[in-house]
Design a protein around this motif. Structure first.
Motif, mmCIF file in Angstrom:
data_model
loop_
_atom_site.group_PDB
_atom_site.id
_atom_site.type_symbol
_atom_site.label_atom_id
_atom_site.label_comp_id
_atom_site.label_asym_id
_atom_site.label_seq_id
_atom_site.Cartn_x
_atom_site.Cartn_y
_atom_site.Cartn_z
ATOM 1 N N GLU A 281 0.734 -1.207 0.007
ATOM 2 C CA GLU A 281 -0.040 -0.028 0.053
ATOM 3 C C GLU A 281 0.947 1.276 0.046
ATOM 4 O O GLU A 281 1.945 1.116 0.472
ATOM 5 C CB GLU A 281 -0.884 -0.020 1.069
ATOM 6 N N ASP A 282 0.277 2.293 -0.689
ATOM 7 C CA ASP A 282 1.119 3.638 -0.662
ATOM 8 C C ASP A 282 1.032 4.333 0.290
ATOM 9 O O ASP A 282 0.220 5.160 0.499
ATOM 10 C CB ASP A 282 0.665 4.262 -2.014
ATOM 11 N N VAL A 283 1.768 4.125 1.487
ATOM 12 C CA VAL A 283 1.641 4.781 2.636
ATOM 13 C C VAL A 283 2.930 5.666 2.988
ATOM 14 O O VAL A 283 4.020 5.206 2.629
ATOM 15 C CB VAL A 283 1.730 3.713 3.652
ATOM 16 N N ASN A 284 2.689 6.713 3.378
ATOM 17 C CA ASN A 284 3.560 7.728 3.761
ATOM 18 C C ASN A 284 4.424 7.712 4.776
ATOM 19 O O ASN A 284 3.656 8.238 5.825
ATOM 20 C CB ASN A 284 3.251 9.228 3.374
ATOM 21 N N ILE A 285 5.632 7.088 4.899
ATOM 22 C CA ILE A 285 6.469 6.928 6.156
ATOM 23 C C ILE A 285 7.680 7.834 5.785
ATOM 24 O O ILE A 285 8.253 7.556 4.684
ATOM 25 C CB ILE A 285 6.546 5.440 6.408
ATOM 26 N N PRO A 286 8.142 8.544 6.934
ATOM 27 C CA PRO A 286 9.265 9.376 6.643
ATOM 28 C C PRO A 286 10.536 8.150 6.469
ATOM 29 O O PRO A 286 10.432 7.227 6.946
ATOM 30 C CB PRO A 286 9.704 10.197 7.804
ATOM 31 N N TYR A 287 11.371 8.703 5.538
ATOM 32 C CA TYR A 287 12.531 7.797 5.287
ATOM 33 C C TYR A 287 12.290 6.478 4.823
ATOM 34 O O TYR A 287 12.456 5.464 5.231
ATOM 35 C CB TYR A 287 13.563 7.717 6.435
ATOM 36 N N ARG A 288 11.219 6.463 3.837
ATOM 37 C CA ARG A 288 10.381 5.087 3.561
ATOM 38 C C ARG A 288 11.374 4.291 2.992
ATOM 39 O O ARG A 288 11.262 2.801 3.126
ATOM 40 C CB ARG A 288 9.212 5.394 2.689
ATOM 41 N N ASP A 289 12.244 4.642 1.982
ATOM 42 C CA ASP A 289 13.009 3.860 1.402
ATOM 43 C C ASP A 289 14.063 3.066 2.301
ATOM 44 O O ASP A 289 14.647 2.148 1.928
ATOM 45 C CB ASP A 289 13.808 4.548 0.383
ATOM 46 N N VAL A 290 14.497 4.034 3.169
ATOM 47 C CA VAL A 290 15.499 3.482 4.064
ATOM 48 C C VAL A 290 14.853 2.318 5.002
ATOM 49 O O VAL A 290 15.645 1.304 4.915
ATOM 50 C CB VAL A 290 16.008 4.455 5.051
ATOM 51 N N PHE A 291 13.751 2.582 5.468
ATOM 52 C CA PHE A 291 13.109 1.433 6.142
ATOM 53 C C PHE A 291 12.928 0.240 5.292
ATOM 54 O O PHE A 291 13.155 -0.922 5.528
ATOM 55 C CB PHE A 291 11.667 1.878 6.694
ATOM 56 N N LEU A 292 12.399 0.333 4.021
ATOM 57 C CA LEU A 292 12.223 -0.748 2.939
ATOM 58 C C LEU A 292 13.671 -1.408 2.570
ATOM 59 O O LEU A 292 13.466 -2.854 2.530
ATOM 60 C CB LEU A 292 11.587 -0.134 1.842
ATOM 61 N N HIS A 293 14.623 -0.938 2.634
ATOM 62 C CA HIS A 293 16.062 -1.476 2.439
ATOM 63 C C HIS A 293 16.354 -1.874 3.729
ATOM 64 O O HIS A 293 16.520 -3.213 3.288
ATOM 65 C CB HIS A 293 17.136 -0.314 2.253
ATOM 66 N N TYR A 294 16.089 -1.859 4.800
ATOM 67 C CA TYR A 294 16.391 -2.884 5.955
ATOM 68 C C TYR A 294 15.528 -3.913 5.892
ATOM 69 O O TYR A 294 15.776 -4.971 6.502
ATOM 70 C CB TYR A 294 16.565 -2.029 7.363
ATOM 71 N N ARG A 295 14.083 -3.685 5.941
ATOM 72 C CA ARG A 295 13.189 -4.678 5.899
ATOM 73 C C ARG A 295 13.442 -5.670 5.038
ATOM 74 O O ARG A 295 13.092 -6.915 5.542
ATOM 75 C CB ARG A 295 11.596 -3.998 5.711
ATOM 76 N N TYR A 296 13.995 -5.470 3.878
ATOM 77 C CA TYR A 296 13.989 -6.515 2.799
ATOM 78 C C TYR A 296 15.397 -6.848 2.554
ATOM 79 O O TYR A 296 15.766 -7.359 1.394
ATOM 80 C CB TYR A 296 13.197 -6.246 1.741
#
Length: 345
Positions: A281-296
Motif C-alpha cells: 500500500e502507498d503509505v507515506n512514512i518518513p525515510y520510507r526507502d531507508v526502512f524498506l531497504h532494511y526490512r528486505y
C-alpha cells in the motif's frame, strides 16, 4: 562479560522488528547477541524469524515477566489520578501494562545491554555506548529533555522537589525507547524500597500517557544511580534521532549535519502503517526507502515493486475494523483483570 541488545516485540510489529534486526546486523559492525522481550503471546511470526537467526533468542523467564507485570500493576492500581484519567479517556484499567516488560532486561543474560524499541533502526556501531557503561549506570542518547517535563512528571513543583531533590530535573529526563544499562541495576532491595515509596503516594508525580517511560525516569532518579545523556553532554556524539527531523541519506545511512546517527526512532507512527507499506500500500512514512531497504535486506525478492493507494471505502472499512478491534481488546483486558481480582491475584 556479555554485551547484548534487548527488543520488546510481538507479531504486530513484525515488519519493524525484521528491519531493526537487519539494521543491527548491517551497521553494528559485529554480530551482537539479541534477546526479544515478549510484549504478549502473539509471537508466531517472531519465533519463525528467530529460527533463522543464530544470534537472536526469545526471553522466556516467566518468573521475571510475572514479577514486573505485578510490580507495575501494584504501582498504577495505587495511583487514583491515573486510574481516573484512563477511564475518562476510555483506556484499559492498566494502560500499556505490557510496555513495562522492558524491565525484564535487567534480569536477563547480558551483563551490559542496550534496549531498543521495535520502531527503531540502528545507523552505526555502538561500541562507544557499551564503553560509557564502564563509567555510568544508565546511558541514553535523546533530546527528551527539550520537551515539556509534564510528559514525564506532572506532579506539583513542591512534590517533585521533595522527592527528587533536584534543581533541574527537566535537563535529566529521557525517552524510554532507547537506553543502555547493566544487569541487576535495580537490586531486590532497591526494587522493594521504590515500590514502597511509589505505592505510598510518590507515584502521584508521574505522568501517565506513557506510563513505562515515567516509571523508568522515576526509578533511575529516585534510586540515585549514575546517569549520562550523550545528547546533553557530548556534542561529538549528539545527533537527532526522531523521524520528524531533516536528515541526509547516504547509502541508507542517516546523517545529521554530517554526523552519523546512532539510531532513527519512528516513535508515535502506528505499526499498522508499516504493515500496510510492506503489503504494497502507498503509505507515506518518513525515510520510507531507508526502512524498506532494511526490512528486505535479506529478502529483496519480497520487497514490493509498486504501491497502490487504497480507496476511500477501504480506508473507512479499515478504520471501522480497527476501532471495533480496539474496543474488543479493551473489553477482553478488563475482563481478564476482573477475573484476576476475583481469583485473588
Amino acid at each position: 562479560m556479555i554485551d547484548g541488545i534487548y527488543i520488546l516485540a510481538n507479531d504486530v510489529v513484525y515488519d519493524q522488528l525484521v528491519a531493526l534486526l537487519n539494521s543491527i546486523e548491517a551497521n553494528a559492525g559485529s554480530k551482537i547477541p539479541i534477546c526479544i522481550l515478549p510484549y504478549n503471546q502473539q509471537l508466531d511470526k517472531v519465533k519463525a524469524e528467530l529460527a533463522s537467526r543464530d544470534n537472536v533468542t526469545l526471553f522466556e523467564d516467566s518468573d521475571s515477566i510475572a514479577y514486573w507485570d505485578n510490580f507495575a500493576t501494584q504501582i498504577w492500581k495505587n495511583y487514583p489520578r491515573a486510574q481516573k484519567t484512563w477511564r475518562e479517556w476510555g483506556f484499559p484499567e492498566l494502560y500499556e501494562l505490557p510496555m513495562h516488560r522492558k524491565f525484564c532486561a535487567v534480569d536477563g543474560p547480558f551483563d551490559r545491554f542496550i534496549y531498543f524499541d521495535a520502531d527503531t533502526l540502528l545507523m552505526r556501531p555502538i561500541d562507544y555506548v557499551y564503553e560509557k557503561l564502564d563509567t555510568y549506570d544508565w546511558v541514553v542518547n535523546d533530546f527528551q529533555y527539550k520537551s515539556e517535563l509534564k510528559f514525564i512528571f506532572d506532579g506539583s513543583p513542591e512534590q517533585m522537589e521533595q522527592i527528587f531533590n533536584s534543581e533541574n530535573l527537566q535537563a535529566k529526563v529521557f525517552c524510554a525507547g532507547w537506553f543502555a544499562t547493566k544487569k541487576n541495576i535495580f537490586s531486590p532491595a532497591i526494587r522493594a524500597d521504590l515500590l514502597k515509596k511509589l505505592t505510598a503516594g510518590e507515584a502521584d508525580v508521574m505522568a501517565f500517557l506513557a506510563p513505562d517511560q515515567s516509571l523508568f525516569n522515576y526509578m533511575v532518579f529516585r534510586s540515585g544511580i549514575s546517569y549520562y545523556n550523550f545528547a546533553c553532554y557530548d556534542c561529538e556524539q549528539a545527533t537527532g534521532n526522531h523521524w520528524s527531523s531533516q536528515f541526509d541519506v547516504v547509502d541508507n545511512i542517516l546523517y545529521d549535519q554530517g554526523r552519523r546517527l546512532t539510531y532513527l526512532h519512528y516513535m508515535s507512527i502506528s505499526s499498522s502503517k508499516f504493515t500496510q507499506l510492506c503489503a504494497g500500500e502507498d503509505v507515506n512514512i518518513p525515510y520510507r526507502d531507508v526502512f524498506l531497504h532494511y526490512r528486505y535486506l535479506k529478502s529483496p525478492e519480497e520487497r514490493p515493486q509498486s504501491f497502490t493507494r487504497p480507496s476511500q471505502l477501504m480506508l473507512l472499512q479499515k478504520s471501522t475494523r480497527s476501532f471495533i478491534q480496539q474496543r474488543v481488546n479493551n473489553i477482553k483486558l478488563n475482563y481478564r483483570n476482573f477475573k484476576d481480582r476475583i481469583n485473588g491475584y
